[in-house]
Scaffold this motif. Structure first.
Motif, short mmCIF file in Angstrom:
data_model
loop_
_atom_site.label_atom_id
_atom_site.label_comp_id
_atom_site.label_asym_id
_atom_site.label_seq_id
_atom_site.Cartn_x
_atom_site.Cartn_y
_atom_site.Cartn_z
N THR A 79 0.81 -1.22 0.00
CA THR A 79 0.00 0.00 0.00
C THR A 79 0.84 1.27 0.00
O THR A 79 0.33 2.34 -0.35
CB THR A 79 -0.91 0.06 1.23
N HIS A 80 2.08 1.20 0.44
CA HIS A 80 2.95 2.36 0.66
C HIS A 80 2.35 3.32 1.68
O HIS A 80 2.81 4.45 1.81
CB HIS A 80 3.21 3.11 -0.65
N GLY A 81 1.30 2.86 2.39
CA GLY A 81 0.63 3.74 3.34
C GLY A 81 -0.07 4.90 2.68
O GLY A 81 -0.49 5.85 3.34
N GLY A 82 -0.18 4.83 1.35
CA GLY A 82 -0.74 5.92 0.57
C GLY A 82 0.33 6.73 -0.16
O GLY A 82 0.07 7.35 -1.19
N GLN A 83 1.54 6.77 0.40
CA GLN A 83 2.72 7.46 -0.16
C GLN A 83 2.55 8.98 -0.18
O GLN A 83 3.39 9.69 0.33
CB GLN A 83 3.07 6.95 -1.56
N LYS A 111 -1.75 0.71 6.87
CA LYS A 111 -0.37 0.86 7.32
C LYS A 111 -0.29 0.57 8.80
O LYS A 111 -1.27 0.72 9.54
CB LYS A 111 0.18 2.26 7.02
N GLY A 112 0.87 0.10 9.23
CA GLY A 112 1.11 -0.15 10.64
C GLY A 112 0.47 -1.42 11.15
O GLY A 112 0.06 -2.30 10.38
N ALA A 113 0.37 -1.51 12.48
CA ALA A 113 -0.14 -2.72 13.14
C ALA A 113 -1.67 -2.72 13.15
O ALA A 113 -2.31 -1.67 13.26
CB ALA A 113 0.38 -2.80 14.56
N SER A 169 3.56 -2.60 6.09
CA SER A 169 4.66 -1.65 6.00
C SER A 169 4.35 -0.57 4.97
O SER A 169 3.76 -0.84 3.91
CB SER A 169 5.93 -2.39 5.58
N THR A 170 4.76 0.66 5.26
CA THR A 170 4.65 1.73 4.27
C THR A 170 5.72 1.60 3.19
O THR A 170 5.68 2.32 2.19
CB THR A 170 4.76 3.12 4.92
N PRO A 199 6.22 8.65 5.95
CA PRO A 199 7.64 8.29 5.87
C PRO A 199 7.87 6.86 5.38
O PRO A 199 7.08 5.96 5.67
CB PRO A 199 8.12 8.46 7.31
N ALA A 200 8.94 6.69 4.64
CA ALA A 200 9.39 5.34 4.27
C ALA A 200 9.87 4.63 5.53
O ALA A 200 10.34 5.27 6.48
CB ALA A 200 10.52 5.43 3.26
#
Length: 313
Positions: free
Chosen positions: A248-252, A273-275, A286-287, A301-302
């Motif tokens: 997902t890149h957490g959205g980036q 993202k995250g737990a 993970s992002t 953040p990466a």
């Protein structure tokens, strides 16, 4: 039939899987519409990097976003379970995901400096080593080789939707045990946990969680590597205790506060993202250490992550 470079993989996981994956890669290279779980695959739209970069320049954020992309944070996650054998209390897993190494060369240089100082019991890589979903991968592999050479522990990995199965021999030559709907027992002081990995469930749909879990005793503590967290329901049903993903890149590119503008995955946003948890399944998304489309990040953040397993009770 698969080429000779993949013969060892054919002997291990079977010709059907290898030939199917190769056929899908050839048939869907550069495909924009209707592949896997996607309606429109923005990553294969050749104008997408230009659109993203131009938009950021117009609003005056490109310089900041570009600098952000080269930074990689080390995050730590605690996983607690009463099912974890006492011998594995304190066991650490270094988790790398979504390197997209050829696009993210600044981040890769930073990452190479970081990993040599991180202690871990094993390292896992959850896919997307190449920048594009098609084309050459030699630059990505060369950059990955430098990073992996600095990690001194056993390495395990899976492919993502950006990767070709033809990358496997080179990845395994770096010391990465690649998992294709397979599992590996990990022993410590006479106790055993199980690490499984599935092939891509997002773009190629070559995943088979049931096969990966088939030889794992139901009472055993088990971890699933899955490039996308979209497989969370099947992972929980198969009895896995922990699922490690990326994609997902957490959205980036996120709004202030880390709110993703868009997640390229079909799942609840809390899993982006995250737990997270789903029933008895603990998960972590993970992002990623790298970037997709263009080397830019905002409010996201990466990362690389050190997961510590703790026995509960």
């Amino acid at each position: 039939m698969a080429d000779t470079a993949l013969q060892g993989l054919v002997e291990r996981i079977g010709a059907d899987h290898v030939v199917r994956r190769l056929g899908l890669e050839a048939a869907h290279e550069k495909q924009l519409l209707g592949q896997g779980t996607l309606v429109f695959n923005v990553e294969n739209w050749r104008l997408a990097p230009w659109v993203v970069t131009t938009a950021l320049k117009l609003v005056g954020l490109h310089g900041r976003a570009r600098r952000n992309a080269d930074r990689v944070e080390v995050r730590r996650n605690l996983v607690m379970s009463p099912r974890l054998p006492a011998a594995f209390d304190g066991f650490t897993i270094l988790h790398l995901s979504d390197l997209h190494a050829d696009i993210s060369q600044g981040a890769m240089r930073h990452l190479a400096d970081i990993v040599r100082y991180l202690a871990c019991d094993i390292c896992v890589l959850t896919g997307d080593y190449r920048g594009k979903t098609f084309g050459s991968f030699e630059t990505s592999l060369a950059l990955m080789k430098d990073v992996c050479a600095r990690i001194k522990r056993p390495l395990y990995g899976i492919l993502g939707n950006h990767d070709s199965i033809r990358m496997t021999p080179a990845l395994e030559a770096m010391g990465i045990r690649m998992l294709f709907n397979e599992h590996e027992p990990i022993t410590r002081d006479g106790a055993t946990i199980h690490l499984a990995g599935i092939d891509d469930a997002h773009f190629y749909r070559t995943d088979d969680i049931a096969k990966a879990a088939a030889a794992i005793p139901r009472e055993a503590f088990s971890i699933l590597l899955a490039h996308t967290p979209e497989s969370y329901r099947a992972a929980a049903a198969a009895g896995f205790d922990l699922m490690l993903s990326g994609h997902t890149h957490g959205g980036q590119l996120c709004l202030p506060g880390g709110v993703a503008i868009k997640l390229e995955a079909r799942l609840p946003r809390r899993m982006g993202k995250g737990a997270w948890r789903f029933g008895e399944l603990a998960g972590y998304t993970s992002t990623g250490a790298g970037t997709s489309l263009a080397p830019v990040r905002l409010n996201c953040p990466a990362e690389i992550t050190v997961h510590t397993l703790r026995r509960l009770g």
